[in-house]
Design a protein around this motif. Structure first.
Motif, PDB file in Angstrom:
ATOM      1  N   GLU A   1      -0.573   3.263  -3.951  1.00 40.96           N
ATOM      2  CA  GLU A   1      -0.076   2.067  -4.644  1.00 40.96           C
ATOM      3  C   GLU A   1      -1.299   1.232  -4.988  1.00 40.96           C
ATOM      4  OE1 GLU A   1       3.030   1.129  -5.416  1.00 40.96           O
ATOM      5  OE2 GLU A   1       4.029   2.830  -4.452  1.00 40.96           O
ATOM      6  N   TYR A   2      -1.463   0.902  -6.252  1.00 41.34           N
ATOM      7  CA  TYR A   2      -2.658   0.153  -6.624  1.00 41.34           C
ATOM      8  C   TYR A   2      -2.683  -1.183  -5.875  1.00 41.34           C
ATOM      9  CZ  TYR A   2      -6.361  -2.151  -9.007  1.00 41.34           C
ATOM     10  OH  TYR A   2      -7.531  -2.808  -9.249  1.00 41.34           O
ATOM     11  N   CYS A   3      -3.747  -1.392  -5.076  1.00 45.52           N
ATOM     12  CA  CYS A   3      -3.765  -2.568  -4.209  1.00 45.52           C
ATOM     13  C   CYS A   3      -4.992  -3.444  -4.418  1.00 45.52           C
ATOM     14  CB  CYS A   3      -3.661  -2.124  -2.745  1.00 45.52           C
ATOM     15  SG  CYS A   3      -4.860  -0.887  -2.256  1.00 45.52           S
TER      16      CYS A   3
ATOM     17  N   CYS B   1      -3.889   6.089  -0.197  1.00 45.85           N
ATOM     18  CA  CYS B   1      -3.047   4.980  -0.645  1.00 45.85           C
ATOM     19  C   CYS B   1      -2.725   5.243  -2.106  1.00 45.85           C
ATOM     20  CB  CYS B   1      -3.799   3.665  -0.480  1.00 45.85           C
ATOM     21  SG  CYS B   1      -2.916   2.269  -1.206  1.00 45.85           S
TER      22      CYS B   1
ATOM     23  N   MET C   1      -9.479   3.829  -0.526  1.00 42.55           N
ATOM     24  CA  MET C   1      -8.595   3.668   0.629  1.00 42.55           C
ATOM     25  C   MET C   1      -8.014   5.029   1.018  1.00 42.55           C
ATOM     26  SD  MET C   1      -5.609   0.874   1.180  1.00 42.55           S
ATOM     27  CE  MET C   1      -4.494   0.994   2.572  1.00 42.55           C
TER      28      MET C   1
ATOM     29  N   HIS D   1      -8.990   0.090  -4.098  1.00 45.45           N
ATOM     30  CA  HIS D   1      -7.847   1.005  -3.927  1.00 45.45           C
ATOM     31  C   HIS D   1      -8.278   2.470  -3.858  1.00 45.45           C
ATOM     32  CE1 HIS D   1      -4.155   3.147  -4.836  1.00 45.45           C
ATOM     33  NE2 HIS D   1      -4.676   3.569  -5.949  1.00 45.45           N
TER      34      HIS D   1
ATOM     35  N   HIS E   1       0.846  -1.182   0.000  1.00 42.68           N
ATOM     36  CA  HIS E   1       0.000   0.000   0.000  1.00 42.68           C
ATOM     37  C   HIS E   1       0.888   1.241   0.000  1.00 42.68           C
ATOM     38  CE1 HIS E   1      -3.722  -2.204   0.874  1.00 42.68           C
ATOM     39  NE2 HIS E   1      -3.038  -2.917   1.743  1.00 42.68           N
TER      40      HIS E   1
HETATM   41 CU1  CUA Z   1      -4.062   0.358  -0.588  1.00 42.42          CU
HETATM   42 CU2  CUA Z   1      -4.129   1.225  -2.832  1.00 42.42          CU
END
Ligand code: CUA
Length: 155
Positions: A139-141, A137, A148, A145, A102
């Motif tokens: 960072e692609y999670c 966040c 977030m 996402h 993340h």
């Molecule tokens: Cu956690 Cu994007």
């Protein structure tokens, strides 16, 4: 091979520049001990909930206007959900992820960290101005996402 005198000069100069940079980098790395952080703290990502300090995520006052925030990141939120500190507070964040990579970016500050499972990320920041700081966040999670996020409230 026949080489022009000019060519020899330029070869010597460019080789010299490369050697110079290598010497500077080597001096910084070994003599000045400048380098990327190593021996960073790690954690078993499967046991985050049982491992101190992440067994008690939250915000704790540790000094005069100094706070420690222990935070876990997981699909798709931050724990604790909300952080509130007084203006001028210095906040020490201790972060880890319970699942995937993340991001921890606090808008309008210099905080922009990657939070990886298995690693503990530490960042300190002083919040001089009151206001609400959006934490996202970056960072692609996964599918959630884009939702977030959380907020740091500085009163
Ligand atoms: Cu956690 Cu994007």
């Amino acid at each position: 091979m026949k080489m022009h005198f000019d060519e020899k000069i330029w070869l010597t100069i460019s080789f010299g520049i490369i050697m110079g940079f290598m010497l500077i980098t080597g001096y910084q790395a070994f003599a000045l001990n400048m380098g990327p952080p190593s021996h960073s703290e790690t954690i078993d990502p499967q046991k985050v909930d049982q491992t101190a300090p992440f067994d008690e995520p939250g915000i704790k006052q540790i000094g005069e206007n100094e706070y420690e925030v222990v935070m876990t990141l997981q699909l798709f939120n931050f724990t604790p959900m909300e952080i509130e500190v007084p203006a001028g507070a210095t906040v020490h964040f201790t972060l880890t992820s319970k699942d995937v990579i993340h991001g921890f970016q606090v808008v309008n500050t210099n905080i922009n960290a990657m939070v990886m499972p298995g690693h503990i990320q530490k960042i300190s920041q002083t919040f001089d101005q009151p206001g609400e700081f959006l934490v996202i966040c970056n960072e692609y999670c996964g599918a959630g996402h884009q939702v977030m996020s959380t907020v740091i409230k500085v009163k």
